[in-house]
Motif scaffolding. Structure first.
Motif, mmCIF file in Angstrom:
data_model
loop_
_atom_site.group_PDB
_atom_site.id
_atom_site.type_symbol
_atom_site.label_atom_id
_atom_site.label_comp_id
_atom_site.label_asym_id
_atom_site.label_seq_id
_atom_site.Cartn_x
_atom_site.Cartn_y
_atom_site.Cartn_z
ATOM 1 N N ARG A 23 49.131 34.564 43.946
ATOM 2 C CA ARG A 23 49.171 34.264 42.524
ATOM 3 C C ARG A 23 47.808 34.658 41.962
ATOM 4 O O ARG A 23 46.780 34.130 42.367
ATOM 5 C CB ARG A 23 49.434 32.774 42.307
ATOM 6 C CG ARG A 23 49.724 32.424 40.885
ATOM 7 C CD ARG A 23 50.649 31.196 40.852
ATOM 8 N NE ARG A 23 50.890 30.744 39.507
ATOM 9 C CZ ARG A 23 51.794 31.290 38.696
ATOM 10 N NH1 ARG A 23 52.522 32.293 39.102
ATOM 11 N NH2 ARG A 23 51.955 30.839 37.483
ATOM 12 N N GLY A 24 47.808 35.608 41.041
ATOM 13 C CA GLY A 24 46.544 36.102 40.508
ATOM 14 C C GLY A 24 46.696 36.620 39.095
ATOM 15 O O GLY A 24 47.734 36.442 38.451
ATOM 16 N N TYR A 25 45.640 37.289 38.628
ATOM 17 C CA TYR A 25 45.641 37.823 37.268
ATOM 18 C C TYR A 25 46.573 39.030 37.162
ATOM 19 O O TYR A 25 46.611 39.882 38.053
ATOM 20 C CB TYR A 25 44.242 38.272 36.868
ATOM 21 C CG TYR A 25 43.241 37.165 36.642
ATOM 22 C CD1 TYR A 25 43.598 35.951 36.080
ATOM 23 C CD2 TYR A 25 41.913 37.362 36.980
ATOM 24 C CE1 TYR A 25 42.660 34.957 35.864
ATOM 25 C CE2 TYR A 25 40.963 36.372 36.767
ATOM 26 C CZ TYR A 25 41.345 35.168 36.202
ATOM 27 O OH TYR A 25 40.411 34.195 35.981
ATOM 28 N N VAL A 30 44.365 43.190 33.427
ATOM 29 C CA VAL A 30 43.012 43.357 33.959
ATOM 30 C C VAL A 30 42.578 44.808 33.814
ATOM 31 O O VAL A 30 41.469 45.100 33.335
ATOM 32 C CB VAL A 30 42.928 42.916 35.441
ATOM 33 C CG1 VAL A 30 41.599 43.333 36.063
ATOM 34 C CG2 VAL A 30 43.132 41.415 35.567
ATOM 35 N N LEU A 51 48.525 34.435 34.680
ATOM 36 C CA LEU A 51 48.656 34.292 36.131
ATOM 37 C C LEU A 51 50.075 34.686 36.512
ATOM 38 O O LEU A 51 51.039 34.205 35.919
ATOM 39 C CB LEU A 51 48.376 32.859 36.562
ATOM 40 C CG LEU A 51 46.933 32.391 36.421
ATOM 41 C CD1 LEU A 51 46.811 30.938 36.825
ATOM 42 C CD2 LEU A 51 46.006 33.252 37.245
ATOM 43 N N TYR A 56 45.969 40.322 40.743
ATOM 44 C CA TYR A 56 44.651 40.522 41.349
ATOM 45 C C TYR A 56 43.995 39.183 41.637
ATOM 46 O O TYR A 56 44.104 38.239 40.848
ATOM 47 C CB TYR A 56 43.734 41.321 40.441
ATOM 48 C CG TYR A 56 44.051 42.790 40.348
ATOM 49 C CD1 TYR A 56 44.395 43.528 41.472
ATOM 50 C CD2 TYR A 56 43.979 43.455 39.132
ATOM 51 C CE1 TYR A 56 44.670 44.882 41.389
ATOM 52 C CE2 TYR A 56 44.241 44.804 39.046
ATOM 53 C CZ TYR A 56 44.590 45.514 40.166
ATOM 54 O OH TYR A 56 44.851 46.846 40.079
ATOM 55 N N GLU A 57 43.283 39.126 42.741
ATOM 56 C CA GLU A 57 42.534 37.940 43.155
ATOM 57 C C GLU A 57 41.571 37.533 42.030
ATOM 58 O O GLU A 57 40.732 38.320 41.600
ATOM 59 C CB GLU A 57 41.771 38.297 44.423
ATOM 60 C CG GLU A 57 41.161 37.156 45.123
ATOM 61 C CD GLU A 57 40.538 37.624 46.427
ATOM 62 O OE1 GLU A 57 40.892 37.047 47.459
ATOM 63 O OE2 GLU A 57 39.708 38.554 46.398
ATOM 64 N N ARG A 58 41.710 36.306 41.560
ATOM 65 C CA ARG A 58 40.977 35.842 40.378
ATOM 66 C C ARG A 58 39.464 35.848 40.535
ATOM 67 O O ARG A 58 38.748 36.305 39.649
ATOM 68 C CB ARG A 58 41.454 34.441 39.986
ATOM 69 C CG ARG A 58 42.892 34.458 39.508
ATOM 70 C CD ARG A 58 43.384 33.088 39.172
ATOM 71 N NE ARG A 58 43.703 32.373 40.410
ATOM 72 C CZ ARG A 58 44.088 31.126 40.469
ATOM 73 N NH1 ARG A 58 44.180 30.400 39.381
ATOM 74 N NH2 ARG A 58 44.384 30.565 41.625
ATOM 75 N N VAL A 61 37.959 39.385 40.269
ATOM 76 C CA VAL A 61 38.036 39.912 38.898
ATOM 77 C C VAL A 61 36.964 39.255 38.034
ATOM 78 O O VAL A 61 36.237 39.941 37.307
ATOM 79 C CB VAL A 61 39.444 39.697 38.291
ATOM 80 C CG1 VAL A 61 39.457 40.038 36.800
ATOM 81 C CG2 VAL A 61 40.485 40.516 39.041
ATOM 82 N N ASP A 62 36.841 37.939 38.124
ATOM 83 C CA ASP A 62 35.835 37.223 37.339
ATOM 84 C C ASP A 62 34.429 37.723 37.660
ATOM 85 O O ASP A 62 33.601 37.934 36.766
ATOM 86 C CB ASP A 62 35.912 35.713 37.592
ATOM 87 C CG ASP A 62 37.186 35.076 37.048
ATOM 88 O OD1 ASP A 62 37.844 35.692 36.183
ATOM 89 O OD2 ASP A 62 37.525 33.973 37.509
#
Length: 79
Positions: A23-25, A30, A51, A56-58, A61-62
């Motif tokens: 579960r990601g962005y 993105v 989400l 993508y892995e949060r 990305v952050d």
């Protein structure tokens, strides 16, 4: 990563080391945000991504977005 002024034509997920999470962005959101940011027109405000499953892995990305904003601020924006 490429040197300044050098074009990096790798896909964004590969260029920044994004991995797919359970579960990601949202990947499209993105990539659209990063394309705009890298194009010299930083989007206003903080990014907000939906989400989704297999996004993508949060954390990564952050981290990338924070770094890119910091680099842009250090250059006084993109001239």
């Amino acid at each position: 990563m490429s040197t300044p002024g050098e074009e990096d034509d790798r896909p964004l997920y590969e260029r920044f080391g994004f991995r797919i999470a359970r579960r990601g962005y949202d990947r499209d959101q993105v990539e659209a945000y990063l394309t705009q940011l890298l194009g010299g027109a930083p989007p206003a405000g903080n990014p907000a991504f939906e989400l989704v499953r297999r996004g993508y892995e949060r954390g990564r990305v952050d981290e990338v977005i924070t770094r890119l904003h910091g680099e842009a601020a250090g250059r006084g924006g993109r001239s």
